[in-house]
Design a protein around this motif. Sequence first.
Motif, PDB file in Angstrom:
ATOM      1  N   ASP A  24     -22.755  91.841  29.497  1.00 39.04           N
ATOM      2  CA  ASP A  24     -22.878  92.874  28.559  1.00 39.04           C
ATOM      3  C   ASP A  24     -22.694  94.400  29.096  1.00 39.04           C
ATOM      4  N   THR A  35     -17.952  91.201  20.988  1.00 40.17           N
ATOM      5  CA  THR A  35     -19.172  90.366  21.030  1.00 40.17           C
ATOM      6  C   THR A  35     -19.075  89.481  22.286  1.00 40.17           C
ATOM      7  N   ARG A  36     -20.286  89.170  22.682  1.00 42.33           N
ATOM      8  CA  ARG A  36     -20.256  88.225  23.977  1.00 42.33           C
ATOM      9  C   ARG A  36     -19.532  87.103  24.103  1.00 42.33           C
TER      10      ARG A  36
END
Length: 53
Positions: A24, A35-36
Amino acid sequence: MAPPKKDTEAINLRLSQELIKAIDDRRRAEPDLPTRPEMIRRALVQWLAMTDS
């Protein structure tokens, strides 16, 4: 970069909270805030390019 829409397969992955935090933190440094899953894809592509012999 959007994930590929065909010839893909989902994987389920458990990660430690420490590793999730690191992912993150790193993705927040990207100009497009991926996004992750996208950040993990980018990391894998980069790692594979570095280890390609």
